[in-house]
Design a protein around this motif. Structure first.
Motif, PDB file in Angstrom:
ATOM      1  N   GLN A 132      -1.787  92.109  82.954  1.00 16.99           N
ATOM      2  CA  GLN A 132      -3.062  91.896  83.634  1.00 16.99           C
ATOM      3  C   GLN A 132      -2.961  90.704  84.592  1.00 16.99           C
ATOM      4  OE1 GLN A 132      -6.313  90.975  81.023  1.00 16.99           O
ATOM      5  NE2 GLN A 132      -7.860  91.571  82.523  1.00 16.99           N
ATOM      6  N   LYS A 133      -2.302  89.675  84.152  1.00 17.28           N
ATOM      7  CA  LYS A 133      -2.124  88.485  84.994  1.00 17.28           C
ATOM      8  C   LYS A 133      -1.289  88.830  86.227  1.00 17.28           C
ATOM      9  CE  LYS A 133      -0.555  83.691  84.600  1.00 17.28           C
ATOM     10  NZ  LYS A 133       0.091  82.714  83.717  1.00 17.28           N
ATOM     11  N   THR A 136      -3.407  90.845  88.620  1.00 18.96           N
ATOM     12  CA  THR A 136      -4.379  89.970  89.284  1.00 18.96           C
ATOM     13  C   THR A 136      -3.704  89.157  90.384  1.00 18.96           C
ATOM     14  OG1 THR A 136      -5.579  89.787  87.193  1.00 18.96           O
ATOM     15  CG2 THR A 136      -6.113  88.185  88.901  1.00 18.96           C
ATOM     16  N   SER A 137      -2.503  88.668  90.114  1.00 18.88           N
ATOM     17  CA  SER A 137      -1.799  87.871  91.129  1.00 18.88           C
ATOM     18  C   SER A 137      -1.336  88.747  92.290  1.00 18.88           C
ATOM     19  CB  SER A 137      -0.616  87.134  90.510  1.00 18.88           C
ATOM     20  OG  SER A 137       0.354  88.056  90.061  1.00 18.88           O
ATOM     21  N   LYS A 139      -3.016  91.361  93.457  1.00 21.29           N
ATOM     22  CA  LYS A 139      -4.207  91.660  94.255  1.00 21.29           C
ATOM     23  C   LYS A 139      -4.565  90.491  95.160  1.00 21.29           C
ATOM     24  CE  LYS A 139      -6.395  94.890  91.061  1.00 21.29           C
ATOM     25  NZ  LYS A 139      -7.561  95.125  90.203  1.00 21.29           N
ATOM     26  N   ALA A 140      -4.298  89.294  94.709  1.00 21.33           N
ATOM     27  CA  ALA A 140      -4.692  88.097  95.471  1.00 21.33           C
ATOM     28  C   ALA A 140      -3.796  87.832  96.636  1.00 21.33           C
ATOM     29  CB  ALA A 140      -4.643  86.865  94.575  1.00 21.33           C
TER      30      ALA A 140
END
Length: 140
Positions: A132-133, A136-137, A139-140
């Motif tokens: 998940q981390k 998320t990274s 996508k950023a």
């Protein structure tokens, strides 16, 4: 004459300058001892053996210069070794703290029923959180 007679007005500024530049003057005196070129008359330099010795002398002076520069560089980097030692000590302390924490957690887990199942579920949870981390990274 004032210097010979020891007049304060002349000696004090000289001493102030000498003591203010003591490290630089020591270094200059040290280097001067090894870097002074020997003056040899041209008629003596005509001798093959003397000329060969002078070439060797010049090479040795160049070697000394290179060695001295390397020595100075190492002396200046000495402060970084102190920093590295401090970092290593801090890492060792952190390592010991982590080991103690692991030991405490192992003692807690020893008494849990279905320990293997709980450990496997915890491992899967950790892996999912890492995924998940990562997502998320990305996508950023």
């Amino acid at each position: 004459q004032g210097l010979v007679q020891g007049e304060k007005a002349i000696i004090h500024p000289i001493l102030e300058w000498l003591l203010g530049n003591l490290d630089d003057l020591r270094k200059r005196a040290y280097l001067a001892k090894y870097l002074v070129k020997i003056e040899i008359p041209p008629e003596i330099l005509g001798d093959v053996d003397i000329a060969a010795l002078m070439e060797q002398y010049d090479r040795l002076i160049d070697d000394f210069k290179a060695t001295h520069k390397e020595s100075e560089r190492i002396k200046l980097s000495g402060s970084s070794t102190a920093e590295l030692r401090a970092d290593i000590e801090a890492m060792e302390k952190e390592h010991n703290i982590v080991l103690k924490k692991i030991e405490r957690l192992q003692r807690k887990v020893e008494n849990v029923e279905n320990r293997e199942v709980v450990l496997e579920v915890c491992k899967e949870l950790r892996v999912e959180r890492e995924r998940q981390k990562d997502l998320t990274s990305q996508k950023a």
